[in-house]
Design an enzyme around this catalytic site. Structure first.
Site: not given
Length: 307
Positions: A78, A237, A241, A264
């Site tokens: 973030h 979001h 990311d 991720h």
């Protein structure tokens, strides 16, 4: 000439780690040209440094973790996203624990902090990674793809089976030529499900999670009293990311990125694959006479936060 940027002055905040649940002090400091983003474990002997680079990622379970030697820093995505969105090339981040504080679960508080002290241009050209040809990586039904694009554009495609997702569609594209990171991406919060909490905590994760720093859903609805900030906040979001994970390339991108059900782990695989394939990209800088990608023609953020 598009110049490198750093903070005008240090700025500090305190919060808990999303996964450790431990209180952490975070101090972001200005840094010289060509420093990049460095994390410093101020609580460890010798204050070891961990460069924010894709090759230093060692764990991608529910967050992005980087390590160098005995030093480890988690949940950096973030803050890295905020650096990316504001065009911060150089900064030193002192953290008094093994995890960056989660704050409200978005990049918004980090943007607020950085804009509160302001940014300054430095006497060196900003270096971009220009994507020259398509490059794609896959993991099962997940994929991540880079393509040439005169600017910077990110698309996320995902399919979430939950009533809270029914109104938001299955994909969103953010083209930063005409979209403000601060207004349209930075405030999108991380999210999770109540039925996952026990499993995650048994793995030592989400120990600091709460309705104050995440969107939480049961089987039928969003439990947060204030609801969603955007109809498609979950997808936004995911883009937030991705921006943080891709900034571990060490430089901003000129190109487009598509994430299909990516997280991720695949974001990091894609970043490493791009860096390893020298035929797929090259470094570029811009002088006063060069035509500039429209995505990057923007003034420095104002000293006062732009929320």
């Amino acid at each position: 000439m598009l110049k490198q940027r750093t903070l005008k002055a240090p700025v500090k905040t305190t919060g808990v780690g999303l996964h450790t649940g431990i209180k952490v002090v975070l101090n972001i400091r200005p840094a010289p040209v060509d420093t990049g983003i460095l994390f410093v474990r101020s609580d460890l002997p010798g204050a070891p440094v961990v460069p924010a680079l894709a090759g230093n990622v060692t764990d991608t379970r529910m967050s992005t973790v980087i390590e160098a030697g005995a030093a480890r820093v988690g949940t950096i995505e973030h803050l890295m996203s905020a650096f990316s969105g504001l065009g911060v090339d150089n900064a030193i981040v002192d953290v008094s624990g093994a995890e960056v504080p989660i704050l409200d679960g978005s990049s918004g508080p980090f943007v607020f902090l950085i804009q509160s002290v302001g940014l300054v241009e430095q006497a060196a050209s900003k270096r971009y990674i220009r994507v020259l040809r398509p490059l794609e990586v896959t993991q099962g039904d997940k994929r991540a793809r880079f393509e040439p694009h005169e600017g910077f554009k990110v698309t996320y495609e995902g399919q979430f089976r939950h009533p809270a997702f029914e109104k938001m569609g299955s994909s969103v594209t953010v083209d930063f030529a005409d979209t403000s990171y601060v207004k349209e991406v930075a405030r999108a919060r991380t999210f999770g499900f109540t039925q996952e909490v026990e499993m995650l905590r048994n793995q030592g994760l989400a120990l600091g999670g709460s309705l104050e720093n995440a969107i939480v859903m049961d089987e039928f609805r969003v439990l947060n009293a204030d609801g969603l900030r955007f109809t498609d906040e979950f997808l936004r979001h995911k883009i937030l990311d991705a921006l943080g994970d891709l900034y571990l390339l060490g430089h901003p991108l000129i190109g487009s990125f598509l994430g299909h059900k990516s997280g991720h782990a695949l974001n990091n695989v894609a970043a490493r694959a791009l860096l390893e394939d020298k035929t797929a990209w090259r470094f570029v800088t811009f002088t006063d006479k060069d035509p500039l990608p429209s995505s990057f023609i923007e003034p420095l953020p104002q000293t006062q936060p732009a929320f």
